[in-house]
Structure formats: structure tokens, C-alpha cells
Design a protein around this motif. Structure first.
Motif, short mmCIF file in Angstrom:
data_model
loop_
_atom_site.label_atom_id
_atom_site.label_comp_id
_atom_site.label_asym_id
_atom_site.label_seq_id
_atom_site.Cartn_x
_atom_site.Cartn_y
_atom_site.Cartn_z
N SER A 94 0.74 -1.27 0.07
CA SER A 94 -0.34 -0.29 -0.42
C SER A 94 0.86 1.29 0.12
O SER A 94 0.45 1.99 -0.77
CB SER A 94 -1.10 -0.11 0.95
N SER A 95 2.89 0.99 0.86
CA SER A 95 2.96 2.62 0.65
C SER A 95 3.33 2.41 -0.42
O SER A 95 3.49 3.63 -1.06
CB SER A 95 3.97 2.26 1.85
N PHE A 96 3.82 1.22 -1.20
CA PHE A 96 4.92 1.58 -2.65
C PHE A 96 3.70 1.58 -3.64
O PHE A 96 3.44 3.06 -4.73
CB PHE A 96 4.39 -0.11 -2.74
N VAL A 97 2.27 1.19 -3.24
CA VAL A 97 0.98 1.88 -4.92
C VAL A 97 0.97 3.98 -4.18
O VAL A 97 0.72 4.61 -5.47
CB VAL A 97 0.05 1.22 -4.80
N ASN A 98 0.91 4.29 -2.84
CA ASN A 98 0.67 5.88 -2.78
C ASN A 98 1.55 6.06 -2.99
O ASN A 98 1.99 6.99 -3.82
CB ASN A 98 0.82 5.67 -0.92
N LYS A 99 3.15 6.08 -3.26
CA LYS A 99 4.46 6.38 -3.44
C LYS A 99 4.73 6.84 -4.67
O LYS A 99 4.72 7.84 -5.29
CB LYS A 99 5.44 5.98 -3.16
N MET A 100 3.77 5.87 -5.50
CA MET A 100 3.73 5.13 -6.92
C MET A 100 2.56 6.01 -7.56
O MET A 100 3.06 7.15 -8.90
CB MET A 100 3.59 3.97 -7.39
N THR A 101 1.31 6.37 -7.36
CA THR A 101 0.50 7.08 -7.65
C THR A 101 1.12 9.04 -7.11
O THR A 101 0.43 9.56 -7.95
CB THR A 101 -0.69 6.86 -6.85
N ARG A 102 1.83 9.23 -6.20
CA ARG A 102 1.47 10.35 -5.68
C ARG A 102 2.93 10.78 -7.37
O ARG A 102 2.33 12.05 -7.57
CB ARG A 102 2.43 10.86 -4.80
N ALA A 103 3.94 10.15 -7.53
CA ALA A 103 4.88 10.53 -8.36
C ALA A 103 4.28 10.51 -9.85
O ALA A 103 4.89 11.25 -10.59
CB ALA A 103 6.30 9.22 -8.04
N PHE A 104 3.72 9.27 -9.87
CA PHE A 104 3.18 8.53 -11.39
C PHE A 104 1.78 9.08 -12.10
O PHE A 104 1.46 8.39 -12.97
CB PHE A 104 3.90 7.53 -12.33
N GLY A 105 0.95 9.84 -10.89
CA GLY A 105 -0.41 9.52 -11.53
C GLY A 105 -1.37 8.02 -11.02
O GLY A 105 -0.86 7.23 -10.65
N SER A 106 -2.31 7.52 -12.02
CA SER A 106 -2.99 6.38 -11.42
C SER A 106 -2.29 5.61 -11.76
O SER A 106 -1.73 5.47 -13.37
CB SER A 106 -4.24 6.46 -11.70
N TYR A 107 -2.25 4.73 -11.92
CA TYR A 107 -2.19 2.94 -12.36
C TYR A 107 -3.10 2.79 -13.51
O TYR A 107 -4.26 2.63 -13.37
CB TYR A 107 -1.83 2.33 -11.93
N PRO A 108 -2.48 1.99 -14.49
CA PRO A 108 -0.92 1.33 -14.52
C PRO A 108 0.34 2.78 -14.60
O PRO A 108 -0.31 3.74 -15.88
CB PRO A 108 -1.49 0.11 -15.59
N TRP A 109 1.69 2.40 -14.19
CA TRP A 109 1.96 3.40 -14.70
C TRP A 109 2.86 2.87 -15.47
O TRP A 109 3.66 2.02 -16.15
CB TRP A 109 3.10 3.47 -13.11
N LYS A 110 2.82 3.96 -16.40
CA LYS A 110 3.90 3.86 -18.03
C LYS A 110 4.90 4.48 -17.80
O LYS A 110 5.49 5.56 -18.05
CB LYS A 110 3.22 4.30 -18.71
N LEU A 111 6.25 3.38 -17.53
CA LEU A 111 7.69 4.52 -16.75
C LEU A 111 8.52 3.98 -18.34
O LEU A 111 7.95 3.53 -18.61
CB LEU A 111 8.09 3.95 -15.85
N LYS A 112 9.66 5.26 -18.61
CA LYS A 112 10.46 5.16 -18.82
C LYS A 112 11.54 6.45 -18.95
O LYS A 112 11.83 6.36 -17.56
CB LYS A 112 9.72 6.18 -20.30
#
Length: 86
Positions: A23-41
Motif C-alpha cells: 500500500s505504501s508503494f502504491v501510494n508513492k507511485m500514485t503521488r509520483a506518476f498518477g493513477s495506474y497502470p504506471w507507464k515508465l520510461k
């Protein structure tokens, strides 16, 4: 809350990420990259390195390191997609 998180190159098979606190990982990713799925490059590496430095989630290997290594595998040109499965 329990969740498994996965990543994959946008055109290949998926891979599991060991995350100590999903849950912490999902929260951090959501704050950094918006809603999932996260498309990273490659252009997301700096932000991922910041998350990597601040992570103490208890996983065997820092999950942000896993994502960084996945993007860097082809010289930083690989795009990946990350999502949780509940």
C-alpha cells in the motif's frame, strides 16, 4: 491491505516485484506518476531514483531499484508498465 505488484516491458511478459509494504508503494507511485497502470520510461529515472533513496519498505530488494534496472536494461530506452493486482 495485501497486493502483488507487477511490471513488464510494454511489449513483453510481466514480472513480479517483491514489495514489503504494497500500500505504501502504491501510494508513492500514485503521488509520483498518477493513477495506474504506471507507464515508465528513461525520462522517469530521476524521479524513481528519488523514490529509491527514500524507500525502507522491507523487501529483499528495493522495488524502485527493480524498476530502475528494468528501464536501464536496454540502455535506458525500455518503456515499462507497472500495476498492482489485488
Amino acid at each position: 491491505m495485501s497486493a502483488s505488484l507487477y511490471w513488464r516491458p510494454t511489449s513483453l511478459d510481466e514480472h513480479h516485484i517483491d514489495v514489503g509494504a504494497p500500500s505504501s508503494f502504491v501510494n508513492k507511485m500514485t503521488r509520483a506518476f498518477g493513477s495506474y497502470p504506471w507507464k515508465l520510461k528513461g525520462s522517469d529515472l530521476e524521479r524513481l531514483r528519488g523514490l529509491e533513496a527514500g524507500n525502507d519498505g522491507g523487501a529483499e530488494k528495493n522495488p524502485f531499484t527493480v524498476l530502475i534496472e528494468a528501464i536501464e536494461l536496454d540502455g535506458g530506452s525500455r518503456d515499462i508498465e507497472v500495476w498492482p493486482v489485488y
